[in-house]
Design an enzyme around this catalytic site. Structure first.
Site, PDB file in Angstrom:
ATOM      1  N   HIS A  47       4.443   1.483  -7.927  1.00 42.38           N
ATOM      2  CA  HIS A  47       3.425   0.427  -7.892  1.00 42.38           C
ATOM      3  C   HIS A  47       2.542   0.493  -9.144  1.00 42.38           C
ATOM      4  CE1 HIS A  47       3.913   1.330  -3.429  1.00 42.38           C
ATOM      5  NE2 HIS A  47       4.241   0.046  -3.484  1.00 42.38           N
ATOM      6  N   GLY A  91       0.819  -1.214   0.000  1.00 42.12           N
ATOM      7  CA  GLY A  91       0.000   0.000   0.000  1.00 42.12           C
ATOM      8  C   GLY A  91       0.846   1.254   0.000  1.00 42.12           C
ATOM      9  N   GLN A 102       7.899  -9.427   7.701  1.00 37.87           N
ATOM     10  CA  GLN A 102       9.113  -8.974   7.015  1.00 37.87           C
ATOM     11  C   GLN A 102       9.747  -7.758   7.684  1.00 37.87           C
ATOM     12  OE1 GLN A 102       6.906  -8.303   3.228  1.00 37.87           O
ATOM     13  NE2 GLN A 102       8.171  -6.481   3.040  1.00 37.87           N
TER      14      GLN A 102
HETATM   15  P1  AMP Z   1       6.099  -2.420  -1.589  1.00 33.77           P
HETATM   16  O1  AMP Z   1       4.717  -1.871  -1.459  1.00 33.77           O
HETATM   17  O2  AMP Z   1       7.161  -1.445  -1.206  1.00 33.77           O
HETATM   18  O3  AMP Z   1       6.251  -3.776  -0.954  1.00 33.77           O
HETATM   19  O4  AMP Z   1       6.332  -2.648  -3.138  1.00 33.77           O
HETATM   20  C1  AMP Z   1       5.467  -3.460  -3.894  1.00 33.77           C
HETATM   21  C2  AMP Z   1       6.085  -3.707  -5.245  1.00 33.77           C
HETATM   22  O5  AMP Z   1       6.301  -2.468  -5.912  1.00 33.77           O
HETATM   23  C3  AMP Z   1       7.449  -4.400  -5.145  1.00 33.77           C
HETATM   24  O6  AMP Z   1       7.550  -5.378  -6.170  1.00 33.77           O
HETATM   25  C4  AMP Z   1       8.404  -3.258  -5.363  1.00 33.77           C
HETATM   26  O7  AMP Z   1       9.647  -3.667  -5.913  1.00 33.77           O
HETATM   27  C5  AMP Z   1       7.629  -2.407  -6.346  1.00 33.77           C
HETATM   28  N1  AMP Z   1       8.136  -1.027  -6.305  1.00 33.77           N
HETATM   29  C6  AMP Z   1       8.268  -0.240  -5.223  1.00 33.77           C
HETATM   30  N2  AMP Z   1       8.832   0.935  -5.567  1.00 33.77           N
HETATM   31  C7  AMP Z   1       9.062   0.878  -6.901  1.00 33.77           C
HETATM   32  C8  AMP Z   1       9.633   1.788  -7.848  1.00 33.77           C
HETATM   33  N3  AMP Z   1      10.082   2.989  -7.507  1.00 33.77           N
HETATM   34  N4  AMP Z   1       9.708   1.383  -9.138  1.00 33.77           N
HETATM   35  C9  AMP Z   1       9.261   0.157  -9.514  1.00 33.77           C
HETATM   36  N5  AMP Z   1       8.717  -0.729  -8.664  1.00 33.77           N
HETATM   37  C10 AMP Z   1       8.607  -0.378  -7.379  1.00 33.77           C
END
Ligand code: AMP
Length: 294
Positions: free
Chosen positions: A38, A32, A62
């Site tokens: 995202h 989120g 995690q």
């Molecule tokens: P998170 O909500 O931080 O767990 O991220 C969810 C997904 O979004 C994960 O696969 C992250 O690697 C991806 N993600 C987060 N930040 C970025 C970004 N700046 N560029 C591309 N993907 C992202």
């Protein structure tokens, strides 16, 4: 767009999509506090799959004991508004007990790979990640699951888990989305004040400078690392946790660079906020094109 909180309901909806409607499912796991990083994954899922499911779950397993699980930004209403705009079909937003029911005792660990880099700084982090992703993949049984290169080690681990445990899903990894300043988008950027946000741009500047040196022929990881360290150490608000050069696919530490793609990854504290970033050296043409688009 339907918001689903129960694991059983999510499983049965996904089963119906697969079996009765014979439509493909694209799954995007998130914690989120959604941003354009995202949304780039969701955009690709929308383009590739018939049905898009996004999970929003801040996964306690995690986070380390002294990390930011309690303060991690949460705004499901705003997230759902964005997801509806992106034509997402289902949001899976379970409570903690839906994912970890009482008596929960089964964890998935990718040995060794999970202990280096981020895993060395955040013991147990990847056990939490691979466990929750395994659960979510089993609930959804998607055809494709989408991850960001922002979390490069996570992407490598998930691919390894999927291969080792024969999950029937294709993992798609998409480039890092950055702000104009070069700062990689992250939910944790919300913790930064204006000065810190400016300071945080040093991460990408340092990585880009290393990438330029590589393109000019530098093949010594030690010298590239020293350049990155020097650049970051010039920024008074930054404190390095680690900087490392590894094989981009196996994460094996590299003493010298050859033709295989190499990953320079780092974690840096800006004030109390821990940020990660990375860059791949010797990318394939396809990755280069995708990176330029992002
Ligand atoms: P998170 O909500 O931080 O767990 O991220 C969810 C997904 O979004 C994960 O696969 C992250 O690697 C991806 N993600 C987060 N930040 C970025 C970004 N700046 N560029 C591309 N993907 C992202």
């Amino acid at each position: 767009m339907e918001i689903i909180n129960r694991r059983k309901r999510m499983s049965s909806v996904a089963r119906k999509i697969r079996r009765e409607e014979n439509r493909t499912i694209g799954f995007v796991p998130t914690m989120g506090a959604l941003h354009e990083g995202h949304l780039s994954l969701i955009h690709e899922a929308r383009a590739m799959c018939d049905v898009v499911i996004v999970s929003v779950f801040v996964n306690p397993a995690q986070f380390g004991a002294n990390e930011d699980f309690k303060t991690y930004p949460r705004d499901l209403t705003r997230d759902c508004d964005l997801l509806a705009e992106y034509n997402v079909d289902y949001v899976f937003a379970p409570g903690v007990e839906e994912i970890y029911p009482p008596g929960f005792a089964t964890y998935v660990t990718v040995e060794e790979l999970s202990e280096q880099l981020e895993g060395a700084s955040r013991p147990g982090h990847f056990r939490g990640v691979t466990t929750v992703v395994a659960i979510l993949l089993n609930v959804m049984r998607p055809d494709f699951a989408f991850f960001g290169q922002k979390d490069a080690q996570q992407a490598v681990l998930i691919k390894r888990m999927v291969r080792d445990l024969a999950f029937d899903v294709e993992i798609v990894v998409l480039p890092i989305v950055r702000e104009e300043s070069g700062l990689a988008m992250s939910s944790r950027n919300q913790y930064l004040n204006e000065g810190q946000r400016r300071a945080a741009t040093v991460l990408h500047r340092a990585l880009s400078a290393a990438s330029a040196e590589y393109r000019e022929g530098e093949r010594s990881p030690a010298r590239l690392l020293q350049g990155v360290r020097d650049a970051i150490e010039k920024e008074p608000l930054a404190r390095i946790d680690y900087v490392s050069v590894n094989d981009a696919e196996t994460l094996e530490k590299l003493d010298k660079l050859d033709d295989r793609p190499a990953l320079i990854s780092l974690a840096v504290f800006i004030g109390k906020t821990r940020l990660i970033d990375n860059i791949v050296l010797g990318k394939t043409k396809k990755q280069d094109a995708a990176g330029a688009r992002a």
